[in-house]
Design a protein around this motif. Structure first.
Motif, PDB file in Angstrom:
ATOM      1  N   CYS A  38       0.834  -1.211   0.000  1.00 31.32           N
ATOM      2  CA  CYS A  38       0.000   0.000   0.000  1.00 31.32           C
ATOM      3  C   CYS A  38       0.864   1.253   0.000  1.00 31.32           C
ATOM      4  O   CYS A  38       0.572   2.230  -0.698  1.00 31.32           O
ATOM      5  CB  CYS A  38      -0.933   0.003   1.218  1.00 31.32           C
ATOM      6  SG  CYS A  38      -2.183  -1.290   1.194  1.00 31.32           S
ATOM      7  N   SER A  39       1.936   1.237   0.796  1.00 26.98           N
ATOM      8  CA  SER A  39       2.830   2.391   0.873  1.00 26.98           C
ATOM      9  C   SER A  39       3.514   2.644  -0.464  1.00 26.98           C
ATOM     10  O   SER A  39       3.668   3.792  -0.893  1.00 26.98           O
ATOM     11  CB  SER A  39       3.882   2.182   1.968  1.00 26.98           C
ATOM     12  OG  SER A  39       3.277   2.010   3.227  1.00 26.98           O
ATOM     13  N   ALA A  42       0.980   4.279  -2.826  1.00 25.28           N
ATOM     14  CA  ALA A  42       0.705   5.671  -2.466  1.00 25.28           C
ATOM     15  C   ALA A  42       1.884   6.575  -2.797  1.00 25.28           C
ATOM     16  O   ALA A  42       1.706   7.705  -3.254  1.00 25.28           O
ATOM     17  CB  ALA A  42       0.355   5.774  -0.983  1.00 25.28           C
ATOM     18  N   ARG A 102      -7.182   8.026  -0.244  1.00 24.83           N
ATOM     19  CA  ARG A 102      -6.977   7.228  -1.445  1.00 24.83           C
ATOM     20  C   ARG A 102      -7.390   7.980  -2.706  1.00 24.83           C
ATOM     21  O   ARG A 102      -6.644   8.026  -3.691  1.00 24.83           O
ATOM     22  CB  ARG A 102      -7.759   5.918  -1.342  1.00 24.83           C
ATOM     23  CG  ARG A 102      -7.504   4.989  -2.506  1.00 24.83           C
ATOM     24  CD  ARG A 102      -8.134   3.628  -2.302  1.00 24.83           C
ATOM     25  NE  ARG A 102      -9.595   3.689  -2.323  1.00 24.83           N
ATOM     26  CZ  ARG A 102     -10.365   2.650  -2.632  1.00 24.83           C
ATOM     27  NH1 ARG A 102      -9.801   1.485  -2.921  1.00 24.83           N
ATOM     28  NH2 ARG A 102     -11.666   2.758  -2.636  1.00 24.83           N
ATOM     29  N   TYR A 149      -0.766   9.378   4.029  1.00 22.54           N
ATOM     30  CA  TYR A 149      -1.378   8.052   3.886  1.00 22.54           C
ATOM     31  C   TYR A 149      -0.450   6.974   4.446  1.00 22.54           C
ATOM     32  O   TYR A 149      -0.880   6.079   5.185  1.00 22.54           O
ATOM     33  CB  TYR A 149      -1.687   7.774   2.413  1.00 22.54           C
ATOM     34  CG  TYR A 149      -2.261   6.390   2.179  1.00 22.54           C
ATOM     35  CD1 TYR A 149      -3.627   6.158   2.273  1.00 22.54           C
ATOM     36  CD2 TYR A 149      -1.426   5.314   1.878  1.00 22.54           C
ATOM     37  CE1 TYR A 149      -4.150   4.883   2.072  1.00 22.54           C
ATOM     38  CE2 TYR A 149      -1.937   4.041   1.675  1.00 22.54           C
ATOM     39  CZ  TYR A 149      -3.289   3.836   1.771  1.00 22.54           C
ATOM     40  OH  TYR A 149      -3.804   2.574   1.583  1.00 22.54           O
ATOM     41  N   THR A 150       0.828   7.047   4.104  1.00 21.76           N
ATOM     42  CA  THR A 150       1.772   6.025   4.535  1.00 21.76           C
ATOM     43  C   THR A 150       1.931   6.012   6.044  1.00 21.76           C
ATOM     44  O   THR A 150       1.970   4.947   6.673  1.00 21.76           O
ATOM     45  CB  THR A 150       3.139   6.243   3.866  1.00 21.76           C
ATOM     46  OG1 THR A 150       2.956   6.318   2.448  1.00 21.76           O
ATOM     47  CG2 THR A 150       4.089   5.118   4.175  1.00 21.76           C
ATOM     48  N   ILE A 153      -1.163   4.377   7.714  1.00 16.57           N
ATOM     49  CA  ILE A 153      -1.421   2.953   7.499  1.00 16.57           C
ATOM     50  C   ILE A 153      -0.308   2.082   8.068  1.00 16.57           C
ATOM     51  O   ILE A 153      -0.449   0.863   8.176  1.00 16.57           O
ATOM     52  CB  ILE A 153      -1.614   2.649   5.994  1.00 16.57           C
ATOM     53  CG1 ILE A 153      -2.494   1.410   5.815  1.00 16.57           C
ATOM     54  CG2 ILE A 153      -0.280   2.498   5.278  1.00 16.57           C
ATOM     55  CD1 ILE A 153      -3.005   1.215   4.410  1.00 16.57           C
ATOM     56  N   MET A 214      -5.564  -0.220  -3.293  1.00 14.53           N
ATOM     57  CA  MET A 214      -5.261   0.326  -1.966  1.00 14.53           C
ATOM     58  C   MET A 214      -6.518   0.438  -1.107  1.00 14.53           C
ATOM     59  O   MET A 214      -7.568   0.845  -1.593  1.00 14.53           O
ATOM     60  CB  MET A 214      -4.646   1.733  -2.096  1.00 14.53           C
ATOM     61  CG  MET A 214      -3.240   1.776  -2.614  1.00 14.53           C
ATOM     62  SD  MET A 214      -2.746   3.464  -3.060  1.00 14.53           S
ATOM     63  CE  MET A 214      -3.293   4.389  -1.627  1.00 14.53           C
ATOM     64  N   SER A 217      -7.199   4.932   4.334  1.00 17.87           N
ATOM     65  CA  SER A 217      -6.485   5.085   5.604  1.00 17.87           C
ATOM     66  C   SER A 217      -7.402   4.751   6.775  1.00 17.87           C
ATOM     67  O   SER A 217      -8.517   5.278   6.868  1.00 17.87           O
ATOM     68  CB  SER A 217      -5.986   6.533   5.740  1.00 17.87           C
ATOM     69  OG  SER A 217      -5.772   6.860   7.095  1.00 17.87           O
ATOM     70  N   VAL A 233      -9.125  -2.837   7.794  1.00 18.83           N
ATOM     71  CA  VAL A 233      -7.851  -2.383   7.224  1.00 18.83           C
ATOM     72  C   VAL A 233      -6.708  -2.640   8.198  1.00 18.83           C
ATOM     73  O   VAL A 233      -5.631  -3.111   7.810  1.00 18.83           O
ATOM     74  CB  VAL A 233      -7.917  -0.883   6.857  1.00 18.83           C
ATOM     75  CG1 VAL A 233      -6.555  -0.393   6.392  1.00 18.83           C
ATOM     76  CG2 VAL A 233      -8.962  -0.640   5.779  1.00 18.83           C
ATOM     77  N   THR A 237      -3.022  -4.730   7.981  1.00 15.59           N
ATOM     78  CA  THR A 237      -1.745  -4.001   8.030  1.00 15.59           C
ATOM     79  C   THR A 237      -1.020  -4.150   9.364  1.00 15.59           C
ATOM     80  O   THR A 237      -0.034  -3.453   9.596  1.00 15.59           O
ATOM     81  CB  THR A 237      -1.979  -2.510   7.739  1.00 15.59           C
ATOM     82  OG1 THR A 237      -2.897  -1.980   8.695  1.00 15.59           O
ATOM     83  CG2 THR A 237      -2.518  -2.305   6.343  1.00 15.59           C
TER      84      THR A 237
END
Length: 525
Positions: A38-39, A42, A102, A149-150, A153, A214, A217, A233, A237
């Protein structure tokens, strides 16, 4: 203060005072492949900025030859994308609070795609400037949203590794830009720069497709009252369901939601759209928030004011001043800058969670001061001699490589990691957007003034000036920035408010350890 943070419990299973835990060596993080994927998706938005920086360093040589424009127009063309990105970064905070993190990533890629196409087909200087205006807005959106975002998450012990990805992709983009310069340099000038700029639309297409995989968040989902979605989510993660639940409890607490509320129940409270943020962030901040804001804006300012854009954007011209005249040789040496920069940032990603932010940051800036001073000395000697000075040329090339390497092991990635993790949940999107705005404004000022500054005080004098600014930044970082490694972003505020709090905590830690040692000795006796 709580005896321990939620993730201390989940990961270690042992009670620990948080004040002491801040200075204990962090445990080796357990990587979560889904969070990493995901990271990566993004952070691909950062490739867009990196590619533009890299490609413009060579493209401006062909643009100047084809459109017959002077140095002033070239530096304006080169630097205005950073100014235009202020619009995107300024809008991104509220946009991401409204439509989610997202879809803000998707919006960033779509805008840059249009800008890249416009630049690629530009018939003249004015149309080219319009294309850079559109692309700049997309870059601004991407620079703000990818670290937010990173950070939101990422599990705590992997946060430094994952939130350094935006800078990794900036460097990858720069390298791709340099490669593009060399690949298209054999074309006629009027085609070369158009292919160089237009092909930047490809990463934007890949981004738009990849982002569909993705999740949103989890922290934004909690702010919207979607607790069940947030938990799902977090389950994907986190290292375990227990850790996911503890992370969710921390986020609930930060959002003002009762921990015992059923995760499948939507809270009655109004969903957050970013209301009241400016009041809490600027008008009436707490001492901790004020300190956080100063630290975030300061690190963004000094990242660019220390002259990295002048080194990267104008590296072919620096090498020209150093005595390299062939375009092929210029672009090849410039590609070496990209390779060194990329390798250094990849190394840094694995040390951020091991050595901490402060240690790497201070080492990085000290190395930059050294390399900038040596580069300034080398360029000054070359400028003062009519004949070639081989050792000075070698010194200049080496110091450019040293400068980008030192920047990439610390100041480059840590700027984005640090500023994305220290803001409270409610203030994070807008706070990070302010940092990005300062970053882009400073970057624009530096990149649009370098050629004029070099003519006014010589190119060596310009780098002496950057070295002085970097030295001031070292003092600022030493004084203002506490270590944040190993602490959840929901419990970050405790480090701020007193500008030397981490030193007080260290003294308490040493006293505590000494007390434990005395107690053990007495038991042995």
């Amino acid at each position: 203060m709580a005896d321990r943070t939620a993730e201390d419990k989940a990961i270690s299973g042992q009670p620990k005072n948080t004040l002491i835990a801040d200075f204990d060596p962090p445990q080796k993080p357990k990587r979560n492949n889904f969070a990493i994927a995901c990271s990566i998706l993004a952070c691909m938005t950062s490739i867009l900025l990196g590619y533009d920086i890299g490609v413009m360093s060579g493209a401006n040589l062909f643009i100047q030859e084809d459109l017959k424009i002077d140095d002033v127009k070239i530096q304006i063309l080169t630097g205005t994308l950073n100014i235009y990105s202020l619009i995107g970064s300024g809008l991104a905070g509220r946009t991401s609070d409204w439509i989610g993190r997202r879809y803000t990533v998707v919006l960033s890629g779509a805008i840059f795609f249009v800008g890249a196409i416009l630049m690629g087909v530009a018939p003249n200087y004015a149309f080219l400037m319009f294309g850079r205006f559109v692309a700049g807005i997309g870059v601004g959106y991407g620079l703000m949203i990818s670290p937010v975002y990173t950070a939101e998450i990422s599990p705590t012990l992997s946060r430094g590794f994952l939130t350094s990805f935006p800078e990794v992709f900036v460097n990858l983009g720069i390298l791709l830009g340099y490669v593009s310069n060399y690949a298209f340099s054999k074309l006629r000038p009027h085609l070369a720069w158009r292919f160089m700029l237009g092909i930047g639309a490809l990463p934007a297409i890949i981004l738009a497709v990849g982002v569909l995989a993705m999740p949103e968040s989890p922290r934004w989902l909690v702010m919207q009252g979607r607790l069940g979605d947030a938990k799902r989510v977090l389950n994907k993660t986190s290292a375990s369901k227990e850790e996911a639940q503890l992370r969710l409890d921390d986020i609930k607490e930060a959002a003002g939601i009762a921990k015992d509320l059923d995760d499948d129940v939507v809270p009655v409270a109004k969903k957050s759209r970013g209301e009241g943020v400016w009041k809490d962030l600027i008008l009436h901040p707490t001492p901790a928030v004020r300190h956080i804001l100063i630290a975030a804006l300061g690190i963004h300012f000094f990242e660019q004011a220390s002259g990295i854009d002048s080194v990267v954007l104008y590296s072919p011209r620096i090498f020209q001043k150093a005595g390299i005249k062939s375009k092929d040789h210029l672009l090849l040496v410039t590609m070496a800058v990209g390779f060194v920069k990329t390798i250094a940032i990849l190394v840094a990603t694995f040390f951020l969670d091991r050595f901490g932010r402060r240690r790497l940051l201070l080492t990085s800036v000290a190395g930059m001061v050294f390399s900038l001073v040596c580069l300034a000395v080398g360029l000054t000697i070359i400028n003062d001699h009519r004949d070639k000075v081989p050792w000075a040329i070698a010194l200049c090339i080496t110091m450019v490589l040293f400068n980008v390497a030192f920047f990439s092991i610390g100041l480059g990635p840590i700027t984005w990691v640090y500023s994305s993790e220290i803001f409270p949940l409610k203030l994070r999107a807008q706070g990070v957007s302010m940092g990005v705005a300062v970053n882009r404004l400073t970057s624009g000022a530096i990149s649009m003034s370098f050629l004029s500054l070099s003519k006014a005080i010589t190119i060596g004098g310009a780098f002496f000036l950057y070295a002085g600014i970097a030295a001031v930044s070292w003092v600022f970082f030493y004084t203002m920035l506490p270590e944040t490694r190993g602490r959840t972003i929901e419990h970050m505020e405790v480090l701020f408010g007193k500008y030397h709090r981490w030193r007080e905590a260290k003294a308490v830690l040493e006293k505590s350890k000494q007390g434990d040692g005395d107690e053990n000795k007495s038991q042995i006796k």
